[in-house]
Enzyme design. Structure first.
Site, PDB file in Angstrom:
ATOM      1  N   LYS A 159      36.896  32.745  16.804  1.00  0.00           N
ATOM      2  CA  LYS A 159      38.149  33.242  16.225  1.00  0.00           C
ATOM      3  C   LYS A 159      39.294  32.335  16.628  1.00  0.00           C
ATOM      4  CE  LYS A 159      41.528  37.006  16.356  1.00  0.00           C
ATOM      5  NZ  LYS A 159      41.920  38.327  16.860  1.00  0.00           N
ATOM      6  N   GLU A 209      52.905  45.815  19.962  1.00  0.00           N
ATOM      7  CA  GLU A 209      51.726  45.678  20.819  1.00  0.00           C
ATOM      8  C   GLU A 209      52.060  45.587  22.301  1.00  0.00           C
ATOM      9  OE1 GLU A 209      47.622  43.015  21.127  1.00  0.00           O
ATOM     10  OE2 GLU A 209      49.124  42.571  19.593  1.00  0.00           O
ATOM     11  N   GLU A 253      36.930  41.475  14.269  1.00  0.00           N
ATOM     12  CA  GLU A 253      38.067  40.818  14.904  1.00  0.00           C
ATOM     13  C   GLU A 253      38.619  41.673  16.039  1.00  0.00           C
ATOM     14  OE1 GLU A 253      42.678  39.593  13.801  1.00  0.00           O
ATOM     15  OE2 GLU A 253      41.253  39.922  12.173  1.00  0.00           O
ATOM     16  N   GLU A 389      48.852  38.124   4.656  1.00  0.00           N
ATOM     17  CA  GLU A 389      49.135  38.928   5.856  1.00  0.00           C
ATOM     18  C   GLU A 389      50.349  38.385   6.591  1.00  0.00           C
ATOM     19  OE1 GLU A 389      47.048  39.809  10.147  1.00  0.00           O
ATOM     20  OE2 GLU A 389      45.788  40.009   8.362  1.00  0.00           O
TER      21      GLU A 389
END
Length: 405
Positions: A159, A209, A253, A389
């Protein structure tokens, strides 16, 4: 090792209702540091001491500054002097200087989400004559994503998070205080911040977050990975949320990130709870897959910044393996991330604190704003979907400043 560890409830407000909104309205760029979390609102004024740059661990340098400030305050104010804390930002590049300082004075209030005056509809920024430049362009970004996907399918790595920026320029400097108020009211339950990022630069944003928080012997982390844009149509919005919860690509993910968080925190804990499946969290612009990790510390001397440094950077903002992802980022992104995908937050002399992943943010300098947005790229990624996105993530800030992509 798993068990149930519950985050303690936030302390009862010790000030009058409206205090959080008052701190938000009192913020001024330059000498102020503002941070609002789901548990508290902080406004620091001036600088009593800065954390120096150096080769030693950041956590040790912060400990030294806070110990010196604690001793100074006890000498001048007596044993009842307030516990000092550090506020500010740590960059993505661990070797770059952090912008952390002990405020000369600090005002505290309960969470913004508990203040009726701070959760009124935010509205959008008035249209402004911004000149907008994409760095890189959407087409170049798609090519970078496609190249990374090809390498992952060949088994080189798992990733990488690739970002792009929007550079906004105007004839006049933006009103950062008004921008901060709009961001805070847009997502009052999130993490809103405005702190100096360097000489003449201000980092302002609204992140969803939490990297990690420490309260006494307990820790909480809340990794987010896997996202979908919100829709103004209610039925379509619900469909997008349901599809995200079932998306194999996004669940993979997310699992990569959660596993990395678990492995980083386990050495510090006697108990750690990691839920088996993610839930959903929403911001005004995005749906995110979310996992709340909780634990109990083995050593009470471990600070919030020690934990944050062990986690930073997570695969949610970098990739895995980390070293390879960093190389891909350096080769693919034609800009320096600076504070973006670093961490912003606070820590006191007792070791308690909250550190947030620095996303949904911009860096302001004079009459320029630089906005950032990234997407997690895995082998199943679509270059167009990842580009879309990032465009959706830019919406948080574009709405706040009256600009469009």
């Amino acid at each position: 090792m798993t068990t149930s560890v519950h985050e303690p409830p936030p302390p009862a407000p010790a000030v009058l209702p409206g205090a959080a909104g008052a701190l938000l309205r009192a913020y001024r760029p330059g000498g102020h540091r503002f941070l609002a979390t789901p548990h508290r609102t902080l406004l620091g004024t001036g600088t009593a001491a800065e954390v120096p740059h150096g080769t030693g661990p950041l956590g040790e340098r912060v400990r030294a500054v806070l110990a010196e400030q604690t001793a100074h305050r006890r000498r001048t104010d007596g044993a009842g002097a307030p516990v000092p804390l550090v506020m500010g930002a740590v960059p993505f590049d661990r070797d770059a200087p952090a912008a952390l300082a002990v405020p000369r004075s600090l005002r505290r209030a309960p969470a913004l989400r508990e203040d009726p005056s701070a959760v009124l509809p935010a509205g959008e920024g008035a249209p402004h004559p911004w000149q907008v430049r994409e760095v890189p362009s959407a087409a170049v970004y798609r090519q970078a994503v496609a190249a990374a996907v090809e390498r992952m399918r060949a088994g080189e790595f798992d990733k990488v998070v690739l970002a792009r920026t929007l550079e906004l320029t105007s004839a006049t400097a933006p009103d950062l205080a008004a921008m901060l108020r709009r961001l805070a009211r847009r997502d009052p339950a999130g993490y809103t911040f405005a702190v100096p990022a360097g000489p003449g630069r201000t980092l302002v944003g609204a992140s969803p977050e939490l990297l990690v928080a420490r309260t006494g012997g307990l820790l909480t982390a809340n990794p987010l990975a896997g996202s979908a844009p919100r829709s103004a149509d209610l039925a379509d919005d619900v469909r997008r949320a349901a599809a995200l919860l079932q998306s194999e690509k996004d669940l993979h993910e997310h699992a990569v990130v959660v596993d990395a968080v678990r492995r980083a925190l386990e050495p510090y804990c006697t108990r750690l709870e990691v839920p088996g499946r993610p839930t959903l969290v929403r911001t005004a612009a995005m749906w995110h897959l979310s996992t709340t990790v909780t634990g109990e510390l083995a050593d009470p001397a471990t600070t919030a910044l020690d934990l944050a440094s062990a986690l930073h950077p997570t695969p949610a903002v970098c990739g895995t393996p980390t070293d390879v992802a960093r190389e891909v980022i350096a080769a693919s992104e034609p800009f320096d991330r600076g504070a973006y995908t670093g961490m912003v937050g606070w820590q006191d002399a007792c070791g308690d604190g909250e550190w947030v992943v620095t996303i949904r943010c911009a860096e302001a300098e004079g009459n320029r704003l630089r906005l950032f947005a990234g997407a997690g790229v895995v082998a199943a990624s679509s270059p167009q979907a990842e580009t879309d996105e990032t465009a959706a993530k830019f919406r948080t800030f574009l709405d706040a400043v009256g600009a469009a992509l």
